[in-house]
Design a protein around this motif. Structure first.
Motif, PDB file in Angstrom:
ATOM      1  N   TYR A  88      -8.363 -75.091  -6.903  1.00 21.38           N
ATOM      2  CA  TYR A  88      -7.349 -74.155  -6.413  1.00 21.38           C
ATOM      3  C   TYR A  88      -6.864 -74.501  -5.001  1.00 21.38           C
ATOM      4  CZ  TYR A  88      -9.158 -71.694 -10.438  1.00 21.38           C
ATOM      5  OH  TYR A  88      -9.561 -71.382 -11.715  1.00 21.38           O
ATOM      6  N   GLN A  91      -3.426 -73.406  -2.970  1.00 18.64           N
ATOM      7  CA  GLN A  91      -2.960 -72.115  -3.462  1.00 18.64           C
ATOM      8  C   GLN A  91      -3.512 -70.975  -2.597  1.00 18.64           C
ATOM      9  OE1 GLN A  91      -3.561 -71.540  -7.723  1.00 18.64           O
ATOM     10  NE2 GLN A  91      -3.881 -73.743  -7.977  1.00 18.64           N
ATOM     11  N   LYS A  92      -2.747 -69.885  -2.521  1.00 16.02           N
ATOM     12  CA  LYS A  92      -3.250 -68.682  -1.868  1.00 16.02           C
ATOM     13  C   LYS A  92      -4.088 -67.913  -2.879  1.00 16.02           C
ATOM     14  CE  LYS A  92      -1.956 -64.668   0.883  1.00 16.02           C
ATOM     15  NZ  LYS A  92      -0.858 -63.917   1.543  1.00 16.02           N
ATOM     16  N   VAL A 153      -5.043 -69.372   2.058  1.00 15.23           N
ATOM     17  CA  VAL A 153      -4.585 -70.565   1.350  1.00 15.23           C
ATOM     18  C   VAL A 153      -5.684 -71.617   1.473  1.00 15.23           C
ATOM     19  CG1 VAL A 153      -2.869 -72.408   1.250  1.00 15.23           C
ATOM     20  CG2 VAL A 153      -2.151 -70.072   1.805  1.00 15.23           C
TER      21      VAL A 153
END
Length: 198
Positions: A88, A91-92, A153
């Motif tokens: 991930y 990504q936030k 993030v």
């Protein structure tokens, strides 16, 4: 002709150079061709020195096991799939995790190592592997064993100039960074009781 290096010394130097290989690979970004060249030079030295020249044998062992140590570090790279927090990166995300160590307090920020991770996705929780190194404000203060909800993030660690910061963190199973997040304390005392007492 008798071998001048005993088996115990061969084992000792092999282990020592293997550990040095892991250490050097953690701090420096060494191209694969350079590491393999070191391995070949080590093999040549072993061939030339065996069985009489002790110094050349040790140099040969050094080249071979430095390469094997660096190779072992590369092999420890985490696979990229949805079960890993590093999947991930970029990504936030919001996640829940536990502070795995005491906070590392710096002049203008604090570093928190977070493990036992659960991603929050559409109000449900998904367990993922790995750790996250969080760079947060000095206040409020958090402590070992605190269970936190964090939003930020995620970023992938990268080498810093000549320092292989990404590999250095990989030794601790850290493949994601989080800067200046929103943090909410959920509960305390979730760490190992003995470590907490100490």
């Amino acid at each position: 002709l008798l071998l001048l290096v005993s088996k115990s010394k061969i084992f000792f130097y092999s282990c020592l150079f293997f550990i040095l290989g892991v250490g050097v690979g953690s701090y420096l970004s060494i191209p694969l061709w350079a590491a393999f060249g070191l391995f070949l030079v080590g093999c040549i030295f072993l061939f030339l020195g065996w069985p009489n020249d002790k110094k050349i044998i040790i140099l040969g062992l050094g080249g071979v096991f430095l390469f094997l140590g660096a190779l072992r570090l590369e092999a420890a790279a985490v696979p990229q799939d949805e079960s890993q927090i590093s999947f991930y990166n970029g990504q936030k995300v919001s996640f829940i995790g536990t502070m795995a160590d005491e906070p590392d307090i710096r002049a203008n920020h604090v570093k928190l190592t977070i493990n036992n991770l659960q991603l929050i996705i559409n109000e449900s929780r998904k367990a993922v592997s790995g750790k996250i190194l969080v760079n947060a404000k000095l206040f409020p203060e958090f402590h070992y064993g605190d269970r936190l909800e964090i939003t930020c993030v995620l970023q992938e660690p990268e080498p810093v100039q000549e320092f292989a910061y990404d590999k250095y963190l990989a030794k601790e199973n850290i493949y994601s960074l989080c800067y200046w997040p929103e943090i909410k304390l959920l509960t305390s005392g979730q760490g190992n009781k003995l470590i907490s007492a100490l």
